[in-house]
Design an enzyme around this catalytic site. Structure first.
Site, PDB file in Angstrom:
ATOM      1  N   LYS A 183     -14.217  39.624   4.816  1.00 20.39           N
ATOM      2  CA  LYS A 183     -13.476  39.070   3.537  1.00 20.39           C
ATOM      3  C   LYS A 183     -13.472  40.315   2.807  1.00 20.39           C
ATOM      4  O   LYS A 183     -14.246  40.439   1.778  1.00 20.39           O
ATOM      5  CB  LYS A 183     -14.376  38.181   3.117  1.00 20.39           C
ATOM      6  CG  LYS A 183     -13.949  37.250   2.051  1.00 20.39           C
ATOM      7  CD  LYS A 183     -14.861  37.333   0.711  1.00 20.39           C
ATOM      8  CE  LYS A 183     -14.119  37.303  -0.565  1.00 20.39           C
ATOM      9  NZ  LYS A 183     -13.064  38.109  -0.945  1.00 20.39           N
ATOM     10  N   GLU A 258     -24.760  47.273  -0.097  1.00 14.31           N
ATOM     11  CA  GLU A 258     -24.428  48.568  -0.922  1.00 14.31           C
ATOM     12  C   GLU A 258     -24.187  48.003  -2.290  1.00 14.31           C
ATOM     13  O   GLU A 258     -22.884  47.706  -2.531  1.00 14.31           O
ATOM     14  CB  GLU A 258     -23.324  49.279  -0.303  1.00 14.31           C
ATOM     15  CG  GLU A 258     -23.649  49.868   1.133  1.00 14.31           C
ATOM     16  CD  GLU A 258     -24.285  51.264   1.247  1.00 14.31           C
ATOM     17  OE1 GLU A 258     -24.761  51.605  -0.014  1.00 14.31           O
ATOM     18  OE2 GLU A 258     -24.827  51.670   2.101  1.00 14.31           O
ATOM     19  N   CYS A 292     -18.985  53.209  -7.663  1.00 16.43           N
ATOM     20  CA  CYS A 292     -20.526  52.744  -7.789  1.00 16.43           C
ATOM     21  C   CYS A 292     -21.470  54.065  -7.718  1.00 16.43           C
ATOM     22  O   CYS A 292     -22.409  54.013  -8.419  1.00 16.43           O
ATOM     23  CB  CYS A 292     -20.730  52.153  -6.473  1.00 16.43           C
ATOM     24  SG  CYS A 292     -20.356  53.015  -5.030  1.00 16.43           S
ATOM     25  N   GLU A 389     -24.457  49.424 -15.639  1.00 17.06           N
ATOM     26  CA  GLU A 389     -23.280  50.197 -15.010  1.00 17.06           C
ATOM     27  C   GLU A 389     -21.983  49.921 -15.882  1.00 17.06           C
ATOM     28  O   GLU A 389     -21.649  49.000 -15.971  1.00 17.06           O
ATOM     29  CB  GLU A 389     -23.171  49.845 -13.645  1.00 17.06           C
ATOM     30  CG  GLU A 389     -22.115  50.460 -12.908  1.00 17.06           C
ATOM     31  CD  GLU A 389     -22.028  49.748 -11.639  1.00 17.06           C
ATOM     32  OE1 GLU A 389     -22.181  48.648 -11.359  1.00 17.06           O
ATOM     33  OE2 GLU A 389     -21.821  50.453 -10.461  1.00 17.06           O
TER      34      GLU A 389
END
Ligand code: NAP
Length: 486
Positions: A183, A258, A292, A389
């Site tokens: 997906k 992750e 990331c 972040e």
């Protein structure tokens, strides 16, 4: 208006999903895919749900025994063909990627080629799945250890690397003999569907690789509750990762996660400042800061902080914003308005708490979701930019006195994906490399990801590794036979 995509092979731009070897066209619930440059409509893809997941799982379950039983060398040949087809079509794939994601074409090409390498790597690793044979606890017993494919796998991938995050998962899964149902992110499904076209051409059998687009919550619920899905591999935010972990707990499914990062980037006073500023520029502004492993907190030792800052500003002044397809552009638009709002919130919060604005600080005159590359100094650990972040082109500089303080500040985070530091002293390189709480540490380099290396995080940045000789283990189960009567 979106520029019409001029592809050498227009059949790569499909709007259909691949489920059990059947291409499914968008219906009434179709999802719009837009160009982040100007929000123009590119395509509609299917808005599928639980029923499609069930069909894909049934097809995967039926196809997997024959796939797993094929000699590793044959599975390897299929993966190798997929890899070669990706390389042969890199220009078209890059056009599709840039249209739906916004990153400069050069970055799109680099994403595609460097991540296709995971297919090449795992094609080879398929042949190296090894077991063990051991002496038993007594004279009449022996122990035989084997590794078997874990079963039908699901993968969920994000929008920031719409092509690359797929080959890293499908490569080891298919090499191990598993089937995979993917997906992709709803904002960037076209790269995934193009990869599915090439997988089919490469000879991946029907059912072994399916791609389903649709609402995340419905598909997520169907995947986590399906008894025939043995494993989920997810790349995305820590928030969704936590939810998947909880939702999959009822069936004790295997998960590889992750997740988000908040990477520290330390510059010590013995560092090569030119190399450090080049590294910071690449780490911070690649993909407009939406990676990331992006440097999020830049810690610079007090006595070199101003020199570093001035050099970084000089590099930043050379950055060119614009449409990803335009020549010489190195910063594209942010993915959407939410990303713009987060960037603005982090800048505002930092300035309100005493940080100094040295460059940028506002949306770009280009309009849309372009934000000026921004640099702030005088940042503290309490500010939002240091705790969360940012995922945008904001360089936040924090100073530290000595090695111990720098490392302690860097480790003050619940995340532990990537960390970087620049230093020359060999003792310091070992001390700091060992002390940083991260799954990956770049020492005098901003480049971490490649197929040979184990990619992944510690703390709330994830579970498991992608790439390297360890990556295939995520898709294998260990079984042992106790051999008696000898
Ligand atoms: P996200 O919101 O977590 O979305 C990632 C994927 O999860 C998308 O396909 C999304 O689908 C899907 N999703 C969302 N809610 C779900 C649910 N309830 N059940 C199942 N799937 C669900 O993350 P993002 O904003 O796209 O990506 C940015 C994040 O990814 C950042 O935190 C970044 O650090 C992280 N990231 C990590 C790595 C790594 O290797 N560690 C690499 C790249 C990115 P929809 O698109 O349909 O919502």
């Amino acid at each position: 208006m979106t520029q019409a995509l001029k592809l050498a092979d227009p059949s790569l731009l499909t709007h259909n999903c691949l489920i059990g070897g059947v291409w499914v066209a968008p219906g009434e619930d179709a999802i719009a895919v837009r160009d982040p440059f100007d929000n123009a409509l590119i395509a509609h893809v299917p808005g599928l749900g639980a029923e499609a997941v069930n069909e894909a799982v049934a097809a995967a379950k039926a196809a997997m025994p024959a796939w797993a039983a094929r000699p590793a060398k044959e599975r390897a040949a299929v993966l190798r063909r997929w890899y070669e087809l990706i390389l042969a079509n890199v220009e078209d794939l890059a056009q599709i990627l840039t249209a739906e994601q916004g990153k400069p074409l050069a970055e799109a090409r680099a994403e595609i080629t460097s991540n296709a390498a995971y297919l090449e790597w795992f094609a080879e690793e398929a042949k190296r799945v090894e077991g063990d044979f051991m002496a038993g606890p007594n004279a009449s017993q022996r122990i035989l250890v084997m590794k078997q494919p874990i079963g039908v796998c699901a993968a969920i991938t994000p929008w920031n690397f719409p092509n690359g995050m797929i080959t890293r998962k499908a490569g080891p899964a298919l090499a191990a003999g598993c089937a995979m149902i993917l997906k992709p992110a709803s904002q960037t499904p076209l790269s995934a569907l193009a990869l599915a076209v090439l997988a089919e051409r490469a000879g991946v059998p029907p059912g072994i690789f399916s791609v389903i687009t649709g609402p995340a919550k419905q598909i997520g619920a169907a995947i986590t509750s399906h008894p025939d899905i043995a494993k989920i591999s997810f790349t995305g935010s820590t928030e969704v990762g936590r939810w998947l972990l909880k939702a999959a707990a009822d069936q004790v499914k295997r998960l590889s996660l992750e997740l988000g990062g908040n990477a520290p980037f330390l510059v010590f006073d013995d560092a090569d400042l030119d190399a450090a500023t080049q590294g910071a520029l690449l780490s911070k502004f690649r993909n407009a800061g939406q990676t990331c492993v992006c440097a999020n907190r830049i810690y610079v030792q007090e006595n070199v902080a101003e020199a570093f800052t001035e050099k970084l500003i000089a590099h930043m002044d050379g950055l060119r914003l614009g449409r990803g397809t335009a020549p010489d552009v190195n910063v594209g638009p942010l993915i959407d308005e939410h990303a713009m709002a987060k960037m603005q919130e982090h800048v505002k919060d930092a300035l309100a708490h005493g940080a100094e604005l040295r460059r940028g600080g506002k949306p770009s005159a280009l309009g849309g979701t372009f934000f000026e590359p921004t640099l702030i100094t005088g940042v503290t650990q309490e500010m939002k930019v240091a705790r969360e972040e940012t995922f945008a082109p904001l360089a936040a500089i924090i100073t530290f006195k000595d090695e111990a303080e720098g490392v302690a500040m860097a480790n003050q985070s619940e995340f532990g994906l990537a960390a970087y530091f620049y230093a020359r002293d060999i003792g310091r390189i070992f001390r700091v490399g060992e002390a940083l709480e991260a799954g990956m540490v770049g020492v005098n380099t901003p480049a971490l990801a490649n197929e040979v290396a184990p990619f992944g995080g510690v703390k709330q940045s994830g579970i498991g590794r992608e790439g390297s000789k360890y990556g295939i283990e995520e898709y294998l189960e260990i079984k042992y036979l106790a051999l008696g009567g000898i």
